[in-house]
Design a protein around this motif. Structure first.
Motif, short mmCIF file in Angstrom:
data_model
loop_
_atom_site.label_atom_id
_atom_site.label_comp_id
_atom_site.label_asym_id
_atom_site.label_seq_id
_atom_site.Cartn_x
_atom_site.Cartn_y
_atom_site.Cartn_z
N GLY A 67 22.39 22.51 20.20
CA GLY A 67 23.72 23.15 20.65
C GLY A 67 24.74 23.43 19.64
O GLY A 67 25.14 24.69 19.84
N SER A 68 24.70 22.84 18.42
CA SER A 68 25.85 23.04 17.44
C SER A 68 25.29 24.28 16.72
O SER A 68 26.07 25.24 16.12
CB SER A 68 26.02 22.17 16.58
OG SER A 68 24.99 21.35 16.10
N ALA A 69 23.88 24.25 16.47
CA ALA A 69 23.32 25.42 15.67
C ALA A 69 23.33 26.85 16.35
O ALA A 69 23.84 27.74 15.82
CB ALA A 69 21.77 25.18 15.48
N ILE A 70 23.11 26.83 17.58
CA ILE A 70 23.21 27.99 18.64
C ILE A 70 24.96 28.45 18.40
O ILE A 70 25.36 29.42 18.19
CB ILE A 70 22.87 27.51 20.03
CG1 ILE A 70 21.36 27.55 19.87
CG2 ILE A 70 23.45 28.94 20.75
CD1 ILE A 70 20.94 27.09 21.22
N LEU A 94 30.83 26.10 26.16
CA LEU A 94 30.33 25.27 27.45
C LEU A 94 28.96 25.17 27.50
O LEU A 94 28.26 24.16 28.02
CB LEU A 94 30.75 26.10 28.82
CG LEU A 94 32.25 25.89 29.19
CD1 LEU A 94 32.59 26.84 30.18
CD2 LEU A 94 32.74 24.60 29.36
N THR A 95 28.10 26.06 26.77
CA THR A 95 26.61 26.22 26.52
C THR A 95 26.32 24.82 25.75
O THR A 95 25.49 24.18 26.25
CB THR A 95 26.32 27.33 25.87
OG1 THR A 95 26.43 28.50 26.59
CG2 THR A 95 24.49 27.27 25.71
N ILE A 121 22.32 19.65 37.28
CA ILE A 121 23.41 20.77 37.42
C ILE A 121 23.79 21.07 36.08
O ILE A 121 24.10 22.22 35.70
CB ILE A 121 24.64 19.94 38.09
CG1 ILE A 121 24.28 19.61 39.70
CG2 ILE A 121 25.78 21.11 37.79
CD1 ILE A 121 25.48 19.12 40.26
N THR A 122 23.84 20.34 35.12
CA THR A 122 24.38 20.56 33.63
C THR A 122 23.12 21.28 33.13
O THR A 122 23.60 22.22 32.22
CB THR A 122 24.64 19.37 32.70
OG1 THR A 122 23.64 18.28 32.71
CG2 THR A 122 26.11 18.54 33.41
N SER A 123 22.03 21.10 33.42
CA SER A 123 20.86 21.65 32.89
C SER A 123 20.81 23.18 33.30
O SER A 123 20.34 23.94 32.69
CB SER A 123 19.34 20.99 33.25
OG SER A 123 19.38 20.88 34.58
N ILE A 124 21.08 23.58 34.49
CA ILE A 124 21.21 24.72 35.13
C ILE A 124 22.36 25.57 34.33
O ILE A 124 22.14 26.69 34.16
CB ILE A 124 21.27 24.55 36.59
CG1 ILE A 124 19.91 24.17 37.35
CG2 ILE A 124 21.53 26.03 37.28
CD1 ILE A 124 20.07 23.64 38.75
N LEU A 125 23.37 24.89 34.39
CA LEU A 125 24.52 25.61 33.76
C LEU A 125 24.32 25.82 32.13
O LEU A 125 25.08 26.90 31.72
CB LEU A 125 25.85 24.59 33.75
CG LEU A 125 26.31 24.39 35.08
CD1 LEU A 125 27.60 23.21 34.81
CD2 LEU A 125 26.98 25.51 35.52
N MET A 132 26.37 34.07 30.09
CA MET A 132 27.83 34.94 30.07
C MET A 132 28.47 34.95 28.66
O MET A 132 29.33 35.85 28.58
CB MET A 132 28.66 33.73 31.02
CG MET A 132 28.06 33.81 32.42
SD MET A 132 29.20 32.73 33.45
CE MET A 132 30.40 33.94 33.79
N ALA A 133 27.64 34.42 27.66
CA ALA A 133 28.31 34.27 26.30
C ALA A 133 27.39 35.51 25.59
O ALA A 133 28.20 36.25 24.92
CB ALA A 133 28.19 32.97 25.74
N LEU A 134 26.21 35.54 25.79
CA LEU A 134 25.63 36.43 25.10
C LEU A 134 25.87 38.10 25.50
O LEU A 134 25.59 38.88 24.68
CB LEU A 134 23.87 36.09 25.59
CG LEU A 134 22.70 36.89 24.68
CD1 LEU A 134 23.07 36.66 23.30
CD2 LEU A 134 21.59 36.55 25.13
N VAL A 135 25.63 38.11 26.81
CA VAL A 135 25.73 39.71 27.36
C VAL A 135 26.99 40.37 26.44
O VAL A 135 26.70 41.36 26.07
CB VAL A 135 26.02 39.69 28.80
CG1 VAL A 135 26.33 41.21 29.37
CG2 VAL A 135 24.68 39.37 29.48
N PRO A 136 28.14 39.83 26.70
CA PRO A 136 29.27 40.61 25.87
C PRO A 136 29.17 40.74 24.54
O PRO A 136 29.38 41.77 24.05
CB PRO A 136 30.61 39.86 26.67
CG PRO A 136 30.16 38.55 26.96
CD PRO A 136 28.75 38.73 27.31
N LEU A 137 28.68 39.85 23.80
CA LEU A 137 28.35 39.88 22.58
C LEU A 137 27.63 41.07 21.99
O LEU A 137 27.56 41.60 21.08
CB LEU A 137 28.16 38.58 22.08
CG LEU A 137 27.76 38.51 20.38
CD1 LEU A 137 28.96 38.80 19.56
CD2 LEU A 137 27.21 37.04 19.89
#
Length: 211
Positions: A67-70, A94-95, A121-125, A132-137
């Protein structure tokens, strides 16, 4: 482009090395953890919850590192390309939070059904927030390096289509999850190479002109 101008050639080179090394470590850790048990038969959550405390500790360590690397790679790339969208930062944060929470929350359906539901739920999120973070970047990056449009779209296809295909073939399993995380990390390494190489060339020419 003010952020890029503040970086010297050596600083840019060091940042690139740091990001790539961190992502490679997370990538190797993903494969190592995901293959502790049969990745076709079990999910990452199964491996981290059904095979003793050592596997559980490794699951949590994997989540924190991955998570922290990404997120770290995301933030450095955003700064490099001078992209300061608050929503993108929020979604990548949030990811990471979702990845770590998924590892921390028990996935024991019979023993702890409520927490198992929260875990699901958290795994789906994770996938939703990351998309939602990747597309605009990526949209912003393509305005800077439009020549790489085809290659970047291929990478996006590899991540999402590959994950869906493996999900269809093997249901929800570690092999599907490994593909998702490894392909994400590999894509971020690819972006880091491209964008930092360009930044290093620019900083080198700028320093030569100033000398």
């Amino acid at each position: 482009m003010s952020e890029k101008k503040q970086l010297s050639f050596k600083q840019t080179k060091r940042q690139r090395m740091f990001i790539i090394s961190y992502l490679l470590f997370a990538l190797i850790l993903t494969i190592a953890f995901g293959t502790l048990e049969d990745p076709i038969r079990y999910t990452l959550s199964n491996i981290g919850n059904r095979f003793g405390w050592r596997a559980r500790i490794m699951f949590i360590i994997w989540a924190v590192v991955s998570g922290s690397a990404i997120e770290t790679a995301f933030i450095f790339i955003m700064k490099l390309v001078n992209y300061s969208d608050k929503k993108t930062r929020m979604f990548i944060g949030l990811t990471t939070t979702s990845i770590i929470l998924t590892a921390l929350i028990p996935a024991l359906q019979k023993e702890l059904p409520f927490w198992h539901t929260i875990h699901v739920i958290t795994s789906i999120l994770i996938a939703i927030f990351f998309l939602m973070a990747l597309v605009p970047l990526v949209q912003h990056i393509l305005t800077i390096i439009p020549d790489y449009k085809i290659f970047i779209y291929i990478w996006m296809f590899v991540i999402w289509a590959g994950s869906v295909l493996l999900l269809i073939l093997y249901n929800l399993s570690a092999i599907c999850e490994i593909w998702f995380f490894v392909s994400i990390m590999a894509f971020l390494i690819y972006l880091t190479f491209i964008l930092y190489d360009q930044a290093m060339i620019e900083s080198y020419h700028r320093e030569q002109m100033n000398n």
